[in-house]
Design an enzyme around this catalytic site. Structure first.
Site, PDB file in Angstrom:
ATOM      1  N   GLY A  42       0.858  -1.188   0.000  1.00 36.20           N
ATOM      2  CA  GLY A  42       0.000   0.000   0.000  1.00 36.20           C
ATOM      3  C   GLY A  42       0.883   1.222   0.000  1.00 36.20           C
ATOM      4  O   GLY A  42       1.686   1.393   0.926  1.00 36.20           O
ATOM      5  N   TYR A 114      -4.786  -8.217  -9.111  1.00 37.60           N
ATOM      6  CA  TYR A 114      -5.452  -7.527  -8.001  1.00 37.60           C
ATOM      7  C   TYR A 114      -6.825  -8.140  -7.734  1.00 37.60           C
ATOM      8  O   TYR A 114      -7.574  -8.444  -8.666  1.00 37.60           O
ATOM      9  CB  TYR A 114      -5.646  -6.047  -8.329  1.00 37.60           C
ATOM     10  CG  TYR A 114      -4.381  -5.222  -8.303  1.00 37.60           C
ATOM     11  CD1 TYR A 114      -3.786  -4.871  -7.096  1.00 37.60           C
ATOM     12  CD2 TYR A 114      -3.784  -4.794  -9.484  1.00 37.60           C
ATOM     13  CE1 TYR A 114      -2.629  -4.106  -7.069  1.00 37.60           C
ATOM     14  CE2 TYR A 114      -2.628  -4.026  -9.468  1.00 37.60           C
ATOM     15  CZ  TYR A 114      -2.054  -3.692  -8.260  1.00 37.60           C
ATOM     16  OH  TYR A 114      -0.913  -2.948  -8.244  1.00 37.60           O
ATOM     17  N   ASN A 175       1.274   8.801  -8.432  1.00 36.92           N
ATOM     18  CA  ASN A 175       1.033   7.348  -8.517  1.00 36.92           C
ATOM     19  C   ASN A 175       0.002   6.996  -9.587  1.00 36.92           C
ATOM     20  O   ASN A 175      -1.031   6.389  -9.301  1.00 36.92           O
ATOM     21  CB  ASN A 175       0.584   6.802  -7.159  1.00 36.92           C
ATOM     22  CG  ASN A 175       1.731   6.226  -6.354  1.00 36.92           C
ATOM     23  OD1 ASN A 175       2.676   5.676  -6.901  1.00 36.92           O
ATOM     24  ND2 ASN A 175       1.658   6.369  -5.040  1.00 36.92           N
ATOM     25  N   ARG A 177      -1.861   4.980 -12.030  1.00 34.54           N
ATOM     26  CA  ARG A 177      -2.070   3.562 -12.301  1.00 34.54           C
ATOM     27  C   ARG A 177      -3.208   3.440 -13.312  1.00 34.54           C
ATOM     28  O   ARG A 177      -4.383   3.362 -12.928  1.00 34.54           O
ATOM     29  CB  ARG A 177      -2.422   2.799 -11.012  1.00 34.54           C
ATOM     30  CG  ARG A 177      -1.373   2.868  -9.923  1.00 34.54           C
ATOM     31  CD  ARG A 177      -0.157   2.027 -10.275  1.00 34.54           C
ATOM     32  NE  ARG A 177       0.783   1.948  -9.164  1.00 34.54           N
ATOM     33  CZ  ARG A 177       1.768   2.799  -8.944  1.00 34.54           C
ATOM     34  NH1 ARG A 177       1.936   3.839  -9.768  1.00 34.54           N
ATOM     35  NH2 ARG A 177       2.598   2.647  -7.925  1.00 34.54           N
ATOM     36  N   LYS A 232      10.794  12.801 -10.034  1.00 37.29           N
ATOM     37  CA  LYS A 232      11.685  11.642  -9.927  1.00 37.29           C
ATOM     38  C   LYS A 232      12.084  11.206 -11.330  1.00 37.29           C
ATOM     39  O   LYS A 232      11.225  11.004 -12.192  1.00 37.29           O
ATOM     40  CB  LYS A 232      10.990  10.518  -9.172  1.00 37.29           C
ATOM     41  CG  LYS A 232      10.642  10.864  -7.732  1.00 37.29           C
ATOM     42  CD  LYS A 232       9.835   9.774  -7.060  1.00 37.29           C
ATOM     43  CE  LYS A 232       8.426   9.696  -7.626  1.00 37.29           C
ATOM     44  NZ  LYS A 232       7.611   8.648  -6.939  1.00 37.29           N
ATOM     45  N   ALA A 238      16.783  13.068  -9.198  1.00 33.20           N
ATOM     46  CA  ALA A 238      15.511  13.767  -9.005  1.00 33.20           C
ATOM     47  C   ALA A 238      15.754  15.271  -8.976  1.00 33.20           C
ATOM     48  O   ALA A 238      16.821  15.735  -8.566  1.00 33.20           O
ATOM     49  CB  ALA A 238      14.841  13.318  -7.705  1.00 33.20           C
ATOM     50  N   GLY A 270       9.350  -0.956  -4.153  1.00 37.98           N
ATOM     51  CA  GLY A 270       9.210  -0.124  -2.961  1.00 37.98           C
ATOM     52  C   GLY A 270      10.046   1.132  -2.929  1.00 37.98           C
ATOM     53  O   GLY A 270       9.980   1.897  -1.961  1.00 37.98           O
ATOM     54  N   ASP A 273       8.016   4.793  -2.792  1.00 32.97           N
ATOM     55  CA  ASP A 273       7.436   5.137  -1.493  1.00 32.97           C
ATOM     56  C   ASP A 273       8.537   5.469  -0.486  1.00 32.97           C
ATOM     57  O   ASP A 273       8.399   6.391   0.326  1.00 32.97           O
ATOM     58  CB  ASP A 273       6.587   3.982  -0.965  1.00 32.97           C
ATOM     59  CG  ASP A 273       5.417   3.647  -1.876  1.00 32.97           C
ATOM     60  OD1 ASP A 273       4.925   4.554  -2.571  1.00 32.97           O
ATOM     61  OD2 ASP A 273       5.002   2.474  -1.911  1.00 32.97           O
TER      62      ASP A 273
END
Length: 366
Positions: A42, A114, A175, A177, A232, A238, A270, A273
């Site tokens: 998450g 998912y 994010n 998606r 990023k 960045a 990961g 995040d």
């Protein structure tokens, strides 16, 4: 709902869906993997878990089912020291789960399955969430994933990002998606929410895919309202545009680019995040813009050089008192303070968070 002012304040609150993730026991197609290991996933809870592991006070607010998977999420996230006392349990809807293949999400062979449609988190709405607990942080971290879950979730994000007196600093990770959006209006919604935030994280690749924008300067021009925009740029580094910088010369803010260190990648998941968590940690500590980017890169490297998606659990003291600041954060401070030559030659591999590395020699302490 609690009365205003009755909620304990924390450094960072994150709102969003967390799911139980099933990680493959070996590489290969999902059809060929014989077994899976349970974990947690998450975007928003990943950020506050990393921040808690770095010694900050955090809270995750969300909805999970009244089921075993919901129990696991609340317990696993709480084990990091994150406040999970305001997570709502839904007796009608299940906790979301997903399965994924091993390796980099960017690979052509990567698969994700998912099972989140109709999940408890998709029912988050203004009327059933504790808005006081959500707003009781110095920073409120949100992401575009939540907006895609349902119309009610989008309404909740619009309420939280609306201008109001005493609003916490709103951190928003775009994010993007595409597979989550039910209609083609997703990119427009993400742009609307990003423009309402104070601090925005966006990848140059997702800005190109969602908005057709190329280059950090074009992204900043499309997001003129936020005080800070972090672009990023993958393994390259960045760029941040910050109007609060002391040397700010124009309305876009001072542009600062920091190259990412070379990293021996163990698991390429990961990192995004973790980067946001590192940047937010340094922001909370009032560090200069350059060091905020460096801490973002270093926390991303801490995840990339470990087998899992998260930083190691913080050590708990036997008397149940809060964990002390982890030693690797002091190490990250020393690395972030390297001069440009030292930073430019930095190489990070597995174990760098556990023992002093040769690259630290000559680093200035803080």
């Amino acid at each position: 709902m609690d009365a205003v002012g009755s909620v304990d304040p924390v450094d960072v609150v994150a709102l969003g869906e967390s799911m139980v993730t099933f990680l493959p026991s070996r590489p290969g197609r999902l059809a060929d993997v014989p077994s899976f290991e349970r974990g947690i996933g998450g975007a928003e809870s990943n950020v506050v878990c990393a921040l808690a592991a770095a010694g900050h006070s955090t809270r995750w607010v969300g909805r999970v089912g009244a089921d075993g998977f919901g129990d696991h999420l609340v317990e696993a996230i709480g084990a990091y020291g994150v406040d999970v006392g305001r997570v709502r349990r839904d007796p009608e809807r299940p906790t979301g789960i997903y399965f994924r293949t091993a390796g980099d999400r960017a690979g052509d062979a990567h698969e994700v399955a998912y099972y989140r449609a109709g999940s408890a988190a998709s029912a988050m709405a203004v009327g059933n969430m504790d808005l006081d607990a959500i707003r009781a942080g110095r920073i409120l971290h949100l992401s575009g994933i939540t907006a895609a879950l349902s119309d009610d979730c989008l309404g909740l994000l619009r309420e939280l990002t609306a201008p109001r007196a005493g609003r916490p600093l709103i951190s928003f990770d775009v994010n993007h998606r595409p597979g989550l959006w039910r209609d083609p209006g997703g990119p427009r919604v993400l742009l609307e929410l990003a423009r309402a935030a104070d601090l925005v994280f966006v990848g140059d690749d997702e800005a190109r895919q969602a908005w057709g924008l190329r280059g950090a300067r074009a992204i900043r021009e499309a997001l003129p309202e936020p005080e800070t925009v972090v672009v990023k740029q993958g393994e390259g580094g960045a760029t941040v545009f910050d109007r609060g910088a002391e040397d700010c010369e124009d309305a876009s803010g001072t542009a600062t680019f920091v190259r990412a260190p070379k990293v021996e990648v163990v698991a390429a998941v990961g990192a995004g995040d973790a980067f946001a968590a590192g940047f937010l940690s340094a922001t909370l500590r009032g560090l200069p813009v350059r060091d905020r980017l460096r801490h973002g890169h270093l926390m991303a490297a801490a995840v990339l050089t470990a087998p899992g998606d998260h930083l190691p659990l913080p050590a708990r003291r036997p008397d149940a008192a809060p964990a002390r600041r982890p030693s690797w954060r002091d190490r990250a401070d020393r690395l972030a303070a390297l001069d440009d030559a030292g930073w430019g030659t930095l190489r990070l591999g597995p174990g760098w968070t556990e023992a002093a590395a040769p690259d630290e020699e000559g680093a200035r302490g803080r």
